[in-house]
Design an enzyme around this catalytic site. Structure first.
Site, short mmCIF file in Angstrom:
data_model
loop_
_atom_site.label_atom_id
_atom_site.label_comp_id
_atom_site.label_asym_id
_atom_site.label_seq_id
_atom_site.Cartn_x
_atom_site.Cartn_y
_atom_site.Cartn_z
N GLY A 16 30.81 -21.09 -37.79
CA GLY A 16 30.58 -19.95 -38.69
C GLY A 16 29.11 -19.82 -39.04
N PHE A 98 41.11 -14.96 -48.71
CA PHE A 98 41.18 -13.71 -49.47
C PHE A 98 42.03 -13.97 -50.69
CE2 PHE A 98 44.28 -13.55 -45.98
CZ PHE A 98 45.46 -13.52 -46.69
N TYR A 148 38.31 -26.36 -55.80
CA TYR A 148 39.77 -26.22 -55.93
C TYR A 148 40.51 -26.99 -54.84
CZ TYR A 148 39.30 -21.97 -52.92
OH TYR A 148 39.01 -21.07 -51.93
N LYS A 163 41.71 -26.50 -47.80
CA LYS A 163 40.49 -27.23 -48.18
C LYS A 163 40.85 -28.63 -48.67
CE LYS A 163 37.16 -23.98 -47.75
NZ LYS A 163 35.98 -24.12 -46.88
N GLY A 190 29.97 -24.23 -55.67
CA GLY A 190 30.48 -23.26 -56.64
C GLY A 190 30.16 -21.86 -56.14
N PRO A 191 29.83 -20.94 -57.03
CA PRO A 191 29.56 -19.57 -56.58
C PRO A 191 28.19 -19.42 -55.93
CG PRO A 191 29.31 -19.73 -58.97
CD PRO A 191 29.76 -21.08 -58.49
C1 HXC Z 1 47.19 -10.07 -48.05
C2 HXC Z 1 46.29 -10.28 -45.95
C3 HXC Z 1 45.00 -9.94 -46.43
C4 HXC Z 1 44.87 -9.64 -47.83
C5 HXC Z 1 44.86 -10.31 -44.30
N1 HXC Z 1 46.15 -10.50 -44.65
N2 HXC Z 1 44.13 -9.95 -45.38
N3 HXC Z 1 47.37 -10.35 -46.75
N4 HXC Z 1 45.99 -9.73 -48.61
N5 HXC Z 1 43.69 -9.32 -48.36
C6 HXC Z 1 47.24 -10.84 -43.76
C7 HXC Z 1 47.46 -9.76 -42.74
O1 HXC Z 1 48.25 -8.71 -43.28
C8 HXC Z 1 48.20 -10.50 -41.63
O2 HXC Z 1 49.55 -10.69 -41.94
C9 HXC Z 1 47.54 -11.88 -41.69
O3 HXC Z 1 46.93 -11.99 -42.97
C10 HXC Z 1 46.47 -12.01 -40.65
O4 HXC Z 1 45.54 -10.97 -40.82
P1 HXC Z 1 44.51 -10.58 -39.68
O5 HXC Z 1 43.59 -9.58 -40.21
O6 HXC Z 1 45.25 -10.26 -38.42
O7 HXC Z 1 43.82 -11.98 -39.42
P2 HXC Z 1 42.41 -12.31 -38.86
O8 HXC Z 1 41.78 -11.14 -38.17
O9 HXC Z 1 42.57 -13.54 -38.10
O10 HXC Z 1 41.56 -12.54 -40.17
C11 HXC Z 1 41.58 -13.75 -40.85
C12 HXC Z 1 41.34 -13.53 -42.34
C13 HXC Z 1 40.07 -12.70 -42.56
C14 HXC Z 1 41.25 -14.89 -43.01
C15 HXC Z 1 42.54 -12.78 -42.89
O11 HXC Z 1 39.86 -12.49 -43.94
C16 HXC Z 1 38.85 -13.33 -41.98
O12 HXC Z 1 38.64 -13.23 -40.77
N6 HXC Z 1 38.02 -13.99 -42.78
C17 HXC Z 1 36.84 -14.75 -42.28
C18 HXC Z 1 35.69 -14.72 -43.21
C19 HXC Z 1 36.04 -15.13 -44.62
O13 HXC Z 1 37.20 -15.08 -45.02
N7 HXC Z 1 35.03 -15.51 -45.40
C20 HXC Z 1 35.24 -15.95 -46.77
C21 HXC Z 1 35.38 -17.41 -46.77
S1 HXC Z 1 35.03 -17.98 -48.39
P3 HXC Z 1 50.72 -9.71 -41.40
O14 HXC Z 1 51.99 -10.35 -41.85
O15 HXC Z 1 50.46 -8.37 -42.01
O16 HXC Z 1 50.56 -9.69 -39.90
C22 HXC Z 1 35.84 -19.43 -48.57
C23 HXC Z 1 35.50 -20.29 -49.73
C24 HXC Z 1 35.63 -19.63 -51.02
O17 HXC Z 1 36.67 -19.79 -47.83
C25 HXC Z 1 35.16 -20.51 -52.11
C26 HXC Z 1 34.84 -19.80 -53.35
C27 HXC Z 1 33.59 -19.07 -53.33
#
Ligand code: HXC
Length: 278
Positions: A16, A98, A148, A163, A190-191
């Site tokens: 990533g 998400f 978390y 995690k 954190g943030p």
């Molecule tokens: C509910 C959701 C959703 C949402 C996706 N889905 N987004 N459900 N609410 N907001 C569901 C979809 O409907 C689908 O289910 C399934 O998840 C897969 O979705 P896809 O879009 O096909 O998956 P994909 O393209 O592989 O995407 C993966 C992802 C996406 C995780 C959903 O957000 C992503 O690519 N993220 C990568 C970058 C990221 O998330 N960065 C933040 C990381 S921060 P169905 O049943 O409909 O098929 C982090 C730490 C945070 O991790 C710490 C605090 C700061």
């Protein structure tokens, strides 16, 4: 803060690494002399970052399009990187997340997050680890987790589960592989605002401020602060650090655990509107 050549001669792979925190850590590693490889799912993002880095630092940055959920793709990527010699440091940064009311999640939604964060991290760690152990090569793994991972948090349950697993992997392998020259550590940030995370994790503009300032220091972290810790932990001088998780959150979790519990203020109608915004 560091000698300018602190990481000279180190070959580092950041998952990533094309955007967000991974990109900031990669930038710092390059500044300090490392050779960098990055991987991710989006070719244009990786290419843009690799080219910008190469231009700024005057040496090539390799990139690999790889969805770490696919173990064959991971094995192929790590094999290809190893053709030029062993990697010294793996940074497990790739993540997916998400916010959602957990009862609304489909099994595919759970799998999407757990697949990237837990399975993907394990695949890359194993692909590198097997090679390090076979070659008796001193490897180093740094994984990005969250606070978390041990407190849990509402509304990001698949991420919290995954995690927690990465942290358990870190502590387990620190013992299993430590005596064979491979050390594993983690950072719990954190943030630290990034466009990718904030777009997915902050549902209302007013809540961004709450999220960023609910720690005792009253501010978000700067990427440079995280990158410097990520540097310290992979540097040879930290060779005795193994199985540790270092929290860098301004004291946030000590004030009130569960990073997304504050989303209790969200109304049902706001959650409903959000579930249509995929
Ligand atoms: C509910 C959701 C959703 C949402 C996706 N889905 N987004 N459900 N609410 N907001 C569901 C979809 O409907 C689908 O289910 C399934 O998840 C897969 O979705 P896809 O879009 O096909 O998956 P994909 O393209 O592989 O995407 C993966 C992802 C996406 C995780 C959903 O957000 C992503 O690519 N993220 C990568 C970058 C990221 O998330 N960065 C933040 C990381 S921060 P169905 O049943 O409909 O098929 C982090 C730490 C945070 O991790 C710490 C605090 C700061």
């Amino acid at each position: 803060m560091f000698k300018p050549d602190l990481l000279a001669g180190k070959r580092i792979l950041i998952t990533g690494g094309g955007s967000g925190l991974g990109k900031s850590i990669g930038h710092r590693y390059l500044e300090l002399g490392a050779s960098l490889a990055i991987c991710g799912r989006r070719e244009h993002v990786l290419r843009e970052t690799a080219e910008a880095f190469a231009q700024q630092f005057g040496r090539p940055v390799t990139f690999h399009v790889c969805d770490i959920r696919d173990p064959d793709a991971v094995e192929a990527m790590v094999g290809e990187i190893w053709q030029d010699g062993p990697v010294d440091v793996l940074v497990n940064n790739a993540a997916g997340n998400f916010i959602a009311r957990t009862e609304t999640l489909s099994h595919r939604a759970v799998d999407a997050v757990v697949g990237i964060v837990l399975h993907g991290t394990a695949y890359v760690t194993l692909a590198c680890g097997k090679r390090w152990l076979a070659q008796s090569y001193p490897g180093c793994v740094l994984s990005i987790v969250t606070t978390y991972a041990w407190t849990g948090s509402a509304y990001v349950v698949p991420s919290a589960m995954a995690k927690a697993g990465v942290l358990a992997m870190t502590r387990s392998l620190a013992v299993e592989w430590g005596g064979r020259g491979v050390r594993l550590n983690a950072i719990a940030p954190g943030p630290f605002p990034t466009p990718g995370a904030w777009e997915r994790l902050v549902p209302r503009p007013d809540l961004a401020k709450t999220f960023e300032t609910r720690n005792p220091l009253g501010r978000a972290g700067e990427h440079r602060e995280l990158a410097d810790l990520a540097t310290f932990m992979v540097a040879d001088g930290s060779g005795y650090m193994n199985g540790e998780v270092v929290t860098l959150d301004g004291g946030e979790w000590l004030r009130g655990a569960g990073q997304f519990n504050f989303l209790e203020v969200m109304k049902a109608s706001e959650w409903d509107a959000l579930s249509h915004r995929k």
